[in-house]
Design an enzyme around this catalytic site. Structure first.
Site: not given
Length: 371
Positions: A70, A130
């Site tokens: 991500d 994250e």
């Protein structure tokens, strides 16, 4: 040994608009590459978040590589589409090029250049959460692996750790982080009639000053002193002649391994209560401080970096938090990746030469682990 080229996979990953919590196919691209290298793929979806664990081999040593697909939102003003993976003047542009799709591609390239019939186990722990709240990502992956007895014995996280040159820094720890929102209630009134009101600021400000004036510690051998920062004070009051009905403040402490989050939370509450009885304290601990003491693992990583770059990396604990804080509760962990100067910025980019050098470093690490 001739290293595989990480650039094609890096470009494929960058073309996915995987802004947290969206994956947009990034992990499918990665899974396809790992499947071709003989890895088994386990998909772990929690809420909106996609995660994968890839594993090859069995037994000890069990080496883990952790990362995230991500990325943060790209913002505006890029010279190229942030998801087009354009190469220009030796730079690969894209959101996530540095943080940290480039490192994932480099590790896969290192794997591709080495035999699949190694002794021991290699696991990749890849999350799509994250950059967000980090609730349904690495923490949940680790819980799953712990329950099934499949945790790595030690782990490398591919975060961008280097400051100016590839190879200059390995992270062996991180500070913890605790945030507090303090609210003091009062009685609204006219400033000309303070006896008819109760100014909450007059209790909040001494509480904040008591917190700010306290020296938490002088630092340690591996950590700088813990730091408390007041980030906002607010009353919602736009009138200059009105005593506010309430006042609130936000603060954050980045703390070293002389403290724990719960101990600091208790200290905040006790200090506020002495100066502002009845105040509300909403406290969140986003991570504990951790340290991987220098030893065989850090030496192995440092030697691999030096062999490729000619630089002896500094072992460091500075900067913000990362998912290594979750891994540290289960096994020794260190972080090494690209130079981080352009991460989260417009025109995030990595020199193609550094991406290839990182693949070589990761390869040297694998050679040392499985020799």
């Amino acid at each position: 040994m001739t290293e595989a080229d990480p650039v094609p996979l890096a470009r494929d990953l960058l073309r996915s608009r995987s802004v947290t919590p969206e994956d947009d196919g990034a992990q499918t691209v990665l899974a396809r590459a790992l499947d071709a290298l003989g890895f088994s793929i386990e998909w772990l979806r929690f809420g909106e978040v996609s995660n994968l664990v890839a594993r090859r081999g069995s037994g000890s040593p069990h080496f883990g590589f952790a990362g995230h697909t991500d990325v943060v939102p790209p913002g505006e003003g890029w010279r190229h589409d942030p998801f087009a993976a354009v190469i220009e003047d030796g730079l690969l542009f894209g959101r996530g090029a540095v943080d940290m799709k480039g490192a994932i591609a480099a590790f896969v390239a290192a794997l591709a250049a080495r035999p699949a019939n190694h002794a021991g186990t290699i696991s990749l722990l890849i999350t799509g959460d994250e950059e967000g709240d980090a609730v349904d990502g690495t923490r949940r992956i680790l819980d799953h692996l712990a329950a099934s007895g499949a945790l790595p014995e030690f782990c490398l996280v591919g975060e961008p750790t280097c400051r100016a040159r590839l190879g200059d820094t390995i992270k062996i720890g991180r500070r913890g982080s605790i945030s507090a929102h303090v609210t003091v209630r009062g009685v609204q009134g006219h400033v000309a009639y303070p006896h008819l009101a109760d100014n909450p600021l007059h209790r909040l400000i001494p509480a904040l000053e008591a917190l700010r004036a306290t020296t938490l510690d002088e630092g340690t051998a591996w950590f700088e002193p813990s730091s408390l920062q007041i980030t906002s004070v607010d009353t919602g009051n736009k009138a200059g002649n009105v005593i506010p009905a309430s006042a609130s403040a936000r603060l954050n402490i980045r703390f070293n391994d002389r403290h724990t989050g719960p101990d600091l939370a208790a200290w905040i509450r006790d200090t506020v209560a002495r100066h502002a009885p009845g105040a509300a304290c909403d406290i969140g601990i986003s991570g504990e401080a951790f340290l991987t003491e220098p030893g065989p693992v850090t030496t192995l990583f440092s030697e691999a970096v030096a062999a490729v770059t000619g630089i002896t990396p500094k072992l460091d604990t500075g900067g913000g938090t990362s998912d290594a804080r979750f891994i540290a509760a289960h096994c020794p962990v260190a972080e090494f990746g690209l130079v981080g100067t352009s991460m989260h910025r417009v025109d995030e980019a990595v020199p193609v030469s550094e991406l290839r050098a990182l693949a070589e470093i990761y390869g040297r690490i694998l050679d040392r682990v499985f020799r």
